[in-house]
Design a protein around this motif. Structure first.
Motif, mmCIF file in Angstrom:
data_model
loop_
_atom_site.group_PDB
_atom_site.id
_atom_site.type_symbol
_atom_site.label_atom_id
_atom_site.label_comp_id
_atom_site.label_asym_id
_atom_site.label_seq_id
_atom_site.Cartn_x
_atom_site.Cartn_y
_atom_site.Cartn_z
ATOM 1 N N PHE A 28 0.385 -0.734 -0.186
ATOM 2 C CA PHE A 28 -0.264 0.195 -0.420
ATOM 3 C C PHE A 28 0.392 1.161 -0.337
ATOM 4 C CE2 PHE A 28 -3.723 2.859 0.627
ATOM 5 C CZ PHE A 28 -2.966 3.761 1.702
ATOM 6 N N SER A 29 2.074 1.247 0.756
ATOM 7 C CA SER A 29 2.887 2.615 1.056
ATOM 8 C C SER A 29 3.977 2.966 -0.055
ATOM 9 C CB SER A 29 3.795 2.402 1.573
ATOM 10 O OG SER A 29 4.362 1.043 1.915
ATOM 11 N N TRP A 52 2.774 8.509 -2.130
ATOM 12 C CA TRP A 52 2.648 6.972 -1.014
ATOM 13 C C TRP A 52 3.025 8.066 0.011
ATOM 14 C CZ3 TRP A 52 8.189 6.669 1.249
ATOM 15 C CH2 TRP A 52 9.184 6.913 0.657
ATOM 16 N N SER A 53 4.080 9.034 0.353
ATOM 17 C CA SER A 53 4.215 9.008 2.241
ATOM 18 C C SER A 53 3.584 10.111 2.121
ATOM 19 C CB SER A 53 6.259 9.678 1.866
ATOM 20 O OG SER A 53 5.612 10.720 0.914
ATOM 21 N N ARG A 71 -3.176 10.484 4.238
ATOM 22 C CA ARG A 71 -2.938 8.360 4.430
ATOM 23 C C ARG A 71 -2.517 8.177 5.599
ATOM 24 N NH1 ARG A 71 -0.177 6.962 -0.310
ATOM 25 N NH2 ARG A 71 -0.376 4.907 0.067
ATOM 26 N N ASP A 72 -2.388 6.901 6.197
ATOM 27 C CA ASP A 72 -2.182 6.267 7.565
ATOM 28 C C ASP A 72 -1.507 4.535 7.271
ATOM 29 O OD1 ASP A 72 -1.165 4.632 9.887
ATOM 30 O OD2 ASP A 72 -2.401 5.604 10.902
ATOM 31 N N ASN A 73 -0.260 5.260 6.151
ATOM 32 C CA ASN A 73 0.219 4.207 6.311
ATOM 33 C C ASN A 73 0.205 2.310 6.887
ATOM 34 O OD1 ASN A 73 0.215 4.928 3.491
ATOM 35 N ND2 ASN A 73 2.670 5.912 3.742
ATOM 36 N N ASN A 76 -3.152 1.487 6.357
ATOM 37 C CA ASN A 76 -2.803 0.477 4.635
ATOM 38 C C ASN A 76 -4.646 1.418 4.823
ATOM 39 O OD1 ASN A 76 -0.864 -0.768 5.061
ATOM 40 N ND2 ASN A 76 -1.787 -2.313 4.002
#
Length: 126
Positions: A28-29, A52-53, A71-73, A76
């Motif tokens: 996902f990241s 992505w980051s 987002r919260d990697n 996910n």
């Protein structure tokens, strides 16, 4: 990558909603993530994207200043906080993943996205 959007609903104009998109898979990241929407009789349009980051974000002019993507990697998950909603925001909202370079801007084009989730309906009443 499998994506599942949630959080849609019915809200009055001026209200807020937060959409979530949960992704499966350990990669996902690596993906830029985007939100698109499609109103009846209209083409699917870009709403917002996050790199992505999480360091870079981009928004359609129509939502800039009202919507926030994050987002919260570790979880996910990508989010879309929608404030000051307007009736014209009514649409089915989709999350999507883009494995291309952020700098190419492919995340703005529905045809460039690599994975899609099922949509979630957002209805804003006047």
């Amino acid at each position: 990558v499998q994506l599942q959007a949630s959080g849609g609903g019915l809200v009055q104009a001026g209200g807020s909603l937060r959409l979530s998109c949960a992704a499966s898979g350990r990669t996902f990241s690596r993906y830029a993530m985007g939100w698109f929407r499609q109103a009846p009789g209209k083409e699917r349009e870009f709403v917002a994207a996050v790199s992505w980051s999480g360091s870079y974000t981009d928004y359609a002019d129509s939502v800039k200043g009202r919507f926030t993507i994050s987002r919260d990697n570790a979880k996910n998950t990508v989010y879309l906080q929608m404030n000051k909603l307007k009736p014209e925001d009514t649409a089915v909202y989709y999350c999507a993943a883009d494995q291309g370079s952020w700098y190419s801007g492919g995340y703005r084009r529905a045809g460039s996205m690599d994975y899609w989730g099922k949509g979630t309906q957002v209805t804003v009443s006047s």
